[in-house]
Design a protein around this motif. Structure first.
Motif, PDB file in Angstrom:
ATOM      1  N   GLN A  43       0.839  -0.986   0.530  1.00  0.00           N
ATOM      2  CA  GLN A  43       0.112   0.125   0.106  1.00  0.00           C
ATOM      3  C   GLN A  43       0.685   0.945   0.020  1.00  0.00           C
ATOM      4  O   GLN A  43       0.321   2.347  -0.391  1.00  0.00           O
ATOM      5  N   GLN A  44       2.174   1.227   0.847  1.00  0.00           N
ATOM      6  CA  GLN A  44       3.169   2.477   1.113  1.00  0.00           C
ATOM      7  C   GLN A  44       3.435   2.579  -0.551  1.00  0.00           C
ATOM      8  O   GLN A  44       3.176   3.330  -0.815  1.00  0.00           O
ATOM      9  N   LEU A  45       4.150   1.272  -1.436  1.00  0.00           N
ATOM     10  CA  LEU A  45       4.810   1.830  -2.122  1.00  0.00           C
ATOM     11  C   LEU A  45       3.727   1.542  -3.189  1.00  0.00           C
ATOM     12  O   LEU A  45       4.096   2.725  -4.333  1.00  0.00           O
ATOM     13  N   GLN A  47       1.477   3.922  -4.168  1.00  0.00           N
ATOM     14  CA  GLN A  47       0.374   5.384  -3.684  1.00  0.00           C
ATOM     15  C   GLN A  47       2.047   6.017  -4.642  1.00  0.00           C
ATOM     16  O   GLN A  47       2.042   7.435  -4.942  1.00  0.00           O
ATOM     17  N   ARG A  48       3.098   5.546  -5.012  1.00  0.00           N
ATOM     18  CA  ARG A  48       4.769   6.269  -5.448  1.00  0.00           C
ATOM     19  C   ARG A  48       4.562   5.915  -7.032  1.00  0.00           C
ATOM     20  O   ARG A  48       4.949   4.502  -7.756  1.00  0.00           O
ATOM     21  N   ASP A 121       8.290   4.327   6.823  1.00  0.00           N
ATOM     22  CA  ASP A 121       7.342   5.028   6.213  1.00  0.00           C
ATOM     23  C   ASP A 121       7.815   5.433   4.829  1.00  0.00           C
ATOM     24  O   ASP A 121       8.817   4.266   4.180  1.00  0.00           O
ATOM     25  N   GLN A 122       6.840   5.755   4.187  1.00  0.00           N
ATOM     26  CA  GLN A 122       6.583   5.325   2.683  1.00  0.00           C
ATOM     27  C   GLN A 122       8.072   6.171   2.187  1.00  0.00           C
ATOM     28  O   GLN A 122       8.254   5.522   1.255  1.00  0.00           O
ATOM     29  N   ASP A 123       8.270   7.321   2.744  1.00  0.00           N
ATOM     30  CA  ASP A 123       9.646   7.840   1.937  1.00  0.00           C
ATOM     31  C   ASP A 123      11.285   7.082   2.280  1.00  0.00           C
ATOM     32  O   ASP A 123      12.014   7.111   0.919  1.00  0.00           O
TER      33      ASP A 123
END
Length: 229
Positions: A43-45, A47-48, A121-123
């Motif tokens: 889910q985090q990745l 979005q990028r 975290d996402q970053d």
């Protein structure tokens, strides 16, 4: 996490993100035995725009294989070794805890990039993916310090292999003997170091045999007298 757990790559619930062919998108396969860990990272990745998540059928061709686990145990090490044999991919690791001795094991598996799950975290996840794709090393500061200490120990061993110093024992051996000196039994040492109980027994037996000692207590006493732990 049982040794029989099967690790499968995933793009999250079997969904594949559409690929654009842009050269700045890094293709990624996510490996996680725990479905909750898998979904969270996906889910985090997802979005990028820098990342292109691959479905199972394409996982072998991913630029980055991202392994997400709680601990580095035997089954995880086997997966890391298998991925290392694939010249098409580089491996990054997101791990819950990296106990004493586990860092050495990860390095032996050829993993240059590690991120603690609590910091993922996402970053930071994207940074890990991009750095891994570029062949760069990523380690938390405290783990980097441990690595440098280990390298220094290996250098001292090469320069003075007969001398009584920390280099008489490997980092893993010294760590396990230190835990024995603290009163831990085989099962407790295994949990603390992320090795199997069989590996712990083999390592301690090797120390006792190589140094011609009688038992664990004798090994601890010898190590303490000679400043090895």
């Amino acid at each position: 996490m049982s040794a029989s757990t099967s690790y499968e790559p995933a793009a999250g619930s079997g969904h594949q993100v559409s690929r654009t062919g842009r050269p700045d998108r890094v293709t990624v396969a996510v490996y996680a035995a725990d479905p909750i860990l898998r979904v969270g990272v996906v889910q985090q990745l997802r979005q990028r725009p820098e990342v292109d998540l691959l479905a199972d059928a394409e996982a072998e061709g991913a630029q980055v294989s991202l392994v997400v686990v709680d601990h580095v145990e035997d089954d995880v090490a086997a997966l890391l070794h298998r991925l290392r044999l694939n010249s098409a991919t580089r491996v990054g690791l997101v791990v819950g805890t990296l106990g004493t001795g586990a860092l050495q094991r990860v390095i032996e598996c050829g993993v240059p990039a590690v991120l603690r799950r609590a910091e993922a975290d996402q970053d930071r996840l994207v940074h890990l993916v991009l750095a891994t794709a570029n062949g760069e090393g990523v380690l938390p500061g405290d783990l980097l310090g441990k690595l440098l200490s280990h390298v220094g120990s290996l250098q001292r061993s090469a320069l003075d292999p007969q001398g009584l110093s920390l280099s008489t024992l490997t980092t893993r051996e010294a760590d396990m003997l230190r835990l024995v000196s603290e009163g831990l039994d085989t099962a407790e040492i295994a949990r603390k170091t992320a090795y199997s109980e069989r590996t712990v027994k083999n390592v301690l037996h090797e120390i006792i045999t190589r140094l011609q000692l009688r038992n664990r207590a004798h090994a601890v006493g010898y190590a303490l007298r000679n400043g090895l732990i």
